[in-house]
Design an enzyme around this catalytic site. Structure first.
Site, PDB file in Angstrom:
ATOM      1  N   LEU A 196       6.336 183.781  67.405  1.00 14.42           N
ATOM      2  CA  LEU A 196       5.619 183.577  68.666  1.00 14.42           C
ATOM      3  C   LEU A 196       4.321 184.363  68.718  1.00 14.42           C
ATOM      4  O   LEU A 196       3.400 184.031  69.455  1.00 14.42           O
ATOM      5  CB  LEU A 196       6.487 184.016  69.841  1.00 14.42           C
TER       6      LEU A 196
ATOM      7  N   GLY B 226       1.883 191.264  65.652  1.00 11.97           N
ATOM      8  CA  GLY B 226       1.387 192.567  66.066  1.00 11.97           C
ATOM      9  C   GLY B 226       0.998 193.400  64.866  1.00 11.97           C
ATOM     10  O   GLY B 226       0.977 192.907  63.739  1.00 11.97           O
ATOM     11  N   GLY B 227       0.693 194.626  65.116  1.00 12.47           N
ATOM     12  CA  GLY B 227       0.206 195.526  64.080  1.00 12.47           C
ATOM     13  C   GLY B 227       1.215 195.803  62.966  1.00 12.47           C
ATOM     14  O   GLY B 227       0.840 196.012  61.817  1.00 12.47           O
ATOM     15  N   PHE B 228       2.513 195.791  63.281  1.00 11.78           N
ATOM     16  CA  PHE B 228       3.502 196.168  62.273  1.00 11.78           C
ATOM     17  C   PHE B 228       4.439 195.028  61.895  1.00 11.78           C
ATOM     18  O   PHE B 228       5.444 195.237  61.240  1.00 11.78           O
ATOM     19  CB  PHE B 228       4.319 197.368  62.757  1.00 11.78           C
ATOM     20  N   GLY B 229       4.129 193.843  62.341  1.00 13.08           N
ATOM     21  CA  GLY B 229       4.990 192.713  61.993  1.00 13.08           C
ATOM     22  C   GLY B 229       4.951 191.656  63.063  1.00 13.08           C
ATOM     23  O   GLY B 229       4.145 191.716  63.989  1.00 13.08           O
ATOM     24  N   GLU B 230       5.863 190.667  62.929  1.00 13.77           N
ATOM     25  CA  GLU B 230       5.776 189.528  63.829  1.00 13.77           C
ATOM     26  C   GLU B 230       6.825 189.597  64.931  1.00 13.77           C
ATOM     27  O   GLU B 230       7.763 190.374  64.888  1.00 13.77           O
ATOM     28  CB  GLU B 230       5.945 188.242  63.029  1.00 13.77           C
ATOM     29  N   VAL B 231       6.617 188.746  65.935  1.00 17.94           N
ATOM     30  CA  VAL B 231       7.593 188.604  67.011  1.00 17.94           C
ATOM     31  C   VAL B 231       8.110 187.177  66.933  1.00 17.94           C
ATOM     32  O   VAL B 231       7.326 186.229  66.903  1.00 17.94           O
ATOM     33  CB  VAL B 231       6.926 188.845  68.378  1.00 17.94           C
TER      34      VAL B 231
ATOM     35  N   LYS C 134      10.942 191.638  68.246  1.00 20.10           N
ATOM     36  CA  LYS C 134       9.746 192.246  67.653  1.00 20.10           C
ATOM     37  C   LYS C 134      10.169 193.033  66.428  1.00 20.10           C
ATOM     38  O   LYS C 134      10.955 193.972  66.533  1.00 20.10           O
ATOM     39  CB  LYS C 134       9.085 193.173  68.679  1.00 20.10           C
TER      40      LYS C 134
ATOM     41  N   ASP D 204      -2.441 200.492  77.382  1.00 17.43           N
ATOM     42  CA  ASP D 204      -2.812 199.272  76.670  1.00 17.43           C
ATOM     43  C   ASP D 204      -2.870 198.076  77.617  1.00 17.43           C
ATOM     44  O   ASP D 204      -2.537 196.961  77.250  1.00 17.43           O
ATOM     45  CB  ASP D 204      -1.824 199.013  75.530  1.00 17.43           C
TER      46      ASP D 204
HETATM   47  P1  ADP Z   1       1.746 194.921  68.910  1.00 22.58           P
HETATM   48  O1  ADP Z   1       2.244 196.177  69.517  1.00 22.58           O
HETATM   49  O2  ADP Z   1       1.794 195.031  67.424  1.00 22.58           O
HETATM   50  O3  ADP Z   1       0.440 194.481  69.466  1.00 22.58           O
HETATM   51  P2  ADP Z   1       3.100 193.103  70.662  1.00 22.58           P
HETATM   52  O4  ADP Z   1       4.288 193.748  71.286  1.00 22.58           O
HETATM   53  O5  ADP Z   1       1.886 193.035  71.505  1.00 22.58           O
HETATM   54  O6  ADP Z   1       2.814 193.780  69.267  1.00 22.58           O
HETATM   55  O7  ADP Z   1       3.523 191.649  70.189  1.00 22.58           O
HETATM   56  C1  ADP Z   1       2.607 190.824  69.473  1.00 22.58           C
HETATM   57  C2  ADP Z   1       2.516 189.423  70.079  1.00 22.58           C
HETATM   58  O8  ADP Z   1       3.818 188.804  70.068  1.00 22.58           O
HETATM   59  C3  ADP Z   1       2.093 189.383  71.544  1.00 22.58           C
HETATM   60  O9  ADP Z   1       0.690 189.330  71.687  1.00 22.58           O
HETATM   61  C4  ADP Z   1       2.758 188.109  72.053  1.00 22.58           C
HETATM   62  O10 ADP Z   1       1.966 186.958  71.761  1.00 22.58           O
HETATM   63  C5  ADP Z   1       4.043 188.022  71.241  1.00 22.58           C
HETATM   64  N1  ADP Z   1       5.147 188.619  72.008  1.00 22.58           N
HETATM   65  C6  ADP Z   1       5.428 189.925  72.142  1.00 22.58           C
HETATM   66  N2  ADP Z   1       6.488 190.153  72.926  1.00 22.58           N
HETATM   67  C7  ADP Z   1       6.931 188.937  73.313  1.00 22.58           C
HETATM   68  C8  ADP Z   1       8.007 188.481  74.161  1.00 22.58           C
HETATM   69  N3  ADP Z   1       8.850 189.347  74.750  1.00 22.58           N
HETATM   70  N4  ADP Z   1       8.150 187.151  74.343  1.00 22.58           N
HETATM   71  C9  ADP Z   1       7.304 186.286  73.768  1.00 22.58           C
HETATM   72  N5  ADP Z   1       6.275 186.643  72.977  1.00 22.58           N
HETATM   73  C10 ADP Z   1       6.070 187.949  72.740  1.00 22.58           C
HETATM   74 MG    MG Z   2       1.547 197.706  70.428  1.00 28.61          MG
HETATM   75 MG    MG Z   3      -0.102 193.841  71.547  1.00 34.50          MG
END
Ligand code: ADP
Ligand code: MG
Ligand code: MG
Length: 540
Positions: free
Chosen positions: A190, A193-198, A213, A309
């Site tokens: 979906l 992010g910086g350390f992997g995917e969600v 995450k 953030d």
């Molecule tokens: P990072 O800390 O590495 O930036 P995030 O927590 O922001 O990571 O997650 C990266 C991306 O994943 C988000 O911008 C969003 O698009 C998707 N995402 C994160 N959390 C959720 C969630 N609970 N439900 C759906 N999508 C999510």
């Molecule tokens: Mg973050």
């Molecule tokens: Mg983020």
């Protein structure tokens, strides 16, 4: 054929189909589930406070209610009164009048069998004299408090010796099960992010969808991100707000640390500002989101947590169209009364375009950086650009810093109205102490929020102005998340393993218990006919 497009279509279809839960199929999957016997030690280690067992934990609360309803009329009344009270509080117009009449007739008349006969002293007087005229919040709150005092005494002690409490211990034992990848089905990515995917996941036995995450262990170690990962997890499991994503599980596998959270399938606000038709978000929606975001930020601040953030990208919509703050990876806890002290370069946190002047000048700062970033975010929702950086503008960070420190914010877009301009200007005061929200005043009393009933909003009762379509995936195509970067093979030592274990605490009580109840597993396993051992055994 466009193979990439096809991949994406297949991934979307599987993901959307999983959200249409087939209850018969689920019930079949779990006929063999039974509740474990509680181990002797688990009962002793348990937090036995009334607030925790009977109020905060959904299963404990339900079992305590069942216990009360199965006892004498006095206990039944003590169980029903708070329910009817909260019903009255959130009802409107005709329904509210009806709820009021019912409370007066049932609980305040000495001849009624639900009369609150356990009340003593002042509370008893108030109750007996309650009428249409003096039926107010304060009087009722006092009766409610007296009811709590009553319940946490003898009824609670009796509950703990009853079969209902044994049941609770069985559920607590079940809650402690080890969580691994096998607990979930996995669906499409979906976000990244910086350390992997969600990615989207689904709990096999309940059908509950979540977002997972995944934090790459090697990358975390290489970049020294462990401390913030743990902090993110610890803050997430502590928060309890409708406007911040909840953590449901944390576990780890060979390669990743995993945070399993509420699935927010309506997309993030950045996506809504820039990628869906006309840029920007219309005023009614924007006010609604800002009200929820503000309440979420205030919740973090009440726990002395600075979010750091705040930006539309980190605000996610759920299936109903309500929003929550996510990504607490930069959040920090402030020791009471302290500021965040910036040693050169360290502690420098945030995203270009949303950072407050005090961060850019490397001064000490506090919660007010979140109000600055909220000001920038509201601006962006209206104008589809930042106050000090245009959309897709190629500009050095130094220039954004200069503008942030020196320039006045301009409101050129046609959609800015007076209340919105005023609110943003107050959030964008360069001096921390002049900024709205920085001295503990509540930004929600600003006229920008005039149309919002915050009582109802906080109870999740205000209809969202926009609801995501259930057949649309509000995320970029899966191929846009492909990861090409090499992660070298990093060795982990005993200290790393210790950290991985500290991170992987399994199910988070409140969220997990809610999942058991919502999915029907609680009712199925609790029914003594359906699972061998009924409620006879008494915990010793
Ligand atoms: P990072 O800390 O590495 O930036 P995030 O927590 O922001 O990571 O997650 C990266 C991306 O994943 C988000 O911008 C969003 O698009 C998707 N995402 C994160 N959390 C959720 C969630 N609970 N439900 C759906 N999508 C999510
Ligand atoms: Mg973050
Ligand atoms: Mg983020």
């Amino acid at each position: 054929y466009d193979l990439v497009g096809l991949d994406n279509l297949v991934a979307n279809t599987a993901y959307l189909r999983a959200q249409q839960v087939d209850y018969d199929e689920l019930r079949k999957r779990r006929v063999s589930l039974t509740l474990p016997k509680p181990k002797n030690s688990s009962g002793l280690l348990l937090d036995r406070k009334y607030e925790s067992v009977c109020e905060q934990q959904p299963i404990g609360r339900k079992l305590f209610q069942e216990f009360l309803l199965a006892s004498n009329p006095q206990y039944v009344a003590a169980a029903e009164f708070p329910e009817e009270l909260s019903h009255w509080r959130f009802a409107e117009d005709e329904a509210r009048e009806k709820a009021k009449r019912s409370i007066l007739a049932k609980f305040c008349q000495p001849e009624s069998k639900s009369f609150l006969s356990y009340l003593t002293g002042e509370a008893a007087e108030i109750c007996k004299n309650l009428s249409n005229k003096n039926f107010d919040e304060e009087a009722l709150e006092q009766i409610k408090e007296a009811t709590r005092d009553f319940l946490r005494g003898k009824p609670f002690l009796e509950f703990m010796k009853s079969p209902f409490f044994y049941r609770f211990l069985q559920w607590k034992e079940y809650e402690k099960q080890k969580i691994t990848n096998k607990y979930f089905y996995e669906f499409r990515t979906l976000g990244k992010g910086g350390f992997g995917e969600v990615c989207a996941v689904q709990v096999k036995y309940t059908g509950q969808m979540y977002a997972c995450k995944k934090l790459d262990k090697s990358r975390l170690k290489k970049k020294g991100g462990e401390r913030f990962a743990l902090l993110e997890k610890q803050i997430l499991e502590k928060v309890n707000s409708l406007f911040i994503v909840n953590l449901a599980y944390s576990y780890n596998d060979k390669t990743h640390l995993c945070l399993v959270m509420d699935l927010m399938n309506g997309g993030d606000l950045k996506f809504h500002i820039y990628e869906l038709g006309e840029r920007g978000i219309r005023m009614e929606r924007l006010i609604y989101y800002t009200a929820q975001i503000t309440t979420g930020i205030l919740h973090l601040h009440s726990m002395d947590v600075v979010y750091r953030d705040m930006k539309p990208e980190n605000v996610l919509l759920d299936a109903k169209g309500q929003c929550r703050l996510s990504d607490l990876g930069l959040a920090v806890e402030l020791p009471k009364g302290r500021t965040i002290c910036q040693k050169k370069k360290k502690g420098f946190a945030g995203t270009t375009g949303y950072m407050a002047p005090e961060i850019l000048k490397q001064e000490n700062y506090r919660i007010s950086v979140d109000w600055w970033a909220l000001g920038c975010s509201i601006y962006e929702m209206v104008a589809a650009r930042l106050p000090f950086k245009d959309f897709r503008e190629k500009v050095h960070n130094e220039e954004v810093t200069r503008r942030t420190l020196e320039d006045e914010c301009k409101f050129e877009h046609k959609n800015f109205d007076d209340p919105t301009k005023d609110l943003i200007s107050r959030f964008l005061r360069k001096k921390q102490l002049h900024r709205l929200g920085s001295r503990g005043e509540d930004p929600r009393s600003h006229r920008f929020f005039q149309s919002i009933n915050f009582h109802r909003l906080e109870a999740g009762l205000v209809e969202p102005p926009w609801v995501p379509k259930s057949n649309v995936v509000y995320a970029r195509n899966t191929d846009e998340f492909r990861d090409n970067s090499e992660v070298e093979n990093i060795k982990f030592d005993a200290k790393d393993e210790k950290f991985f274990n500290e991170f992987s605490t399994g199910a988070v009580s409140v969220r997990w218990q809610k999942e058991m109840i919502d999915s029907g597993v609680f009712d199925e396993l609790n029914d003594p006919k359906l699972n061998g051992h009924g409620c006879e055994s008494v915990w010793t």
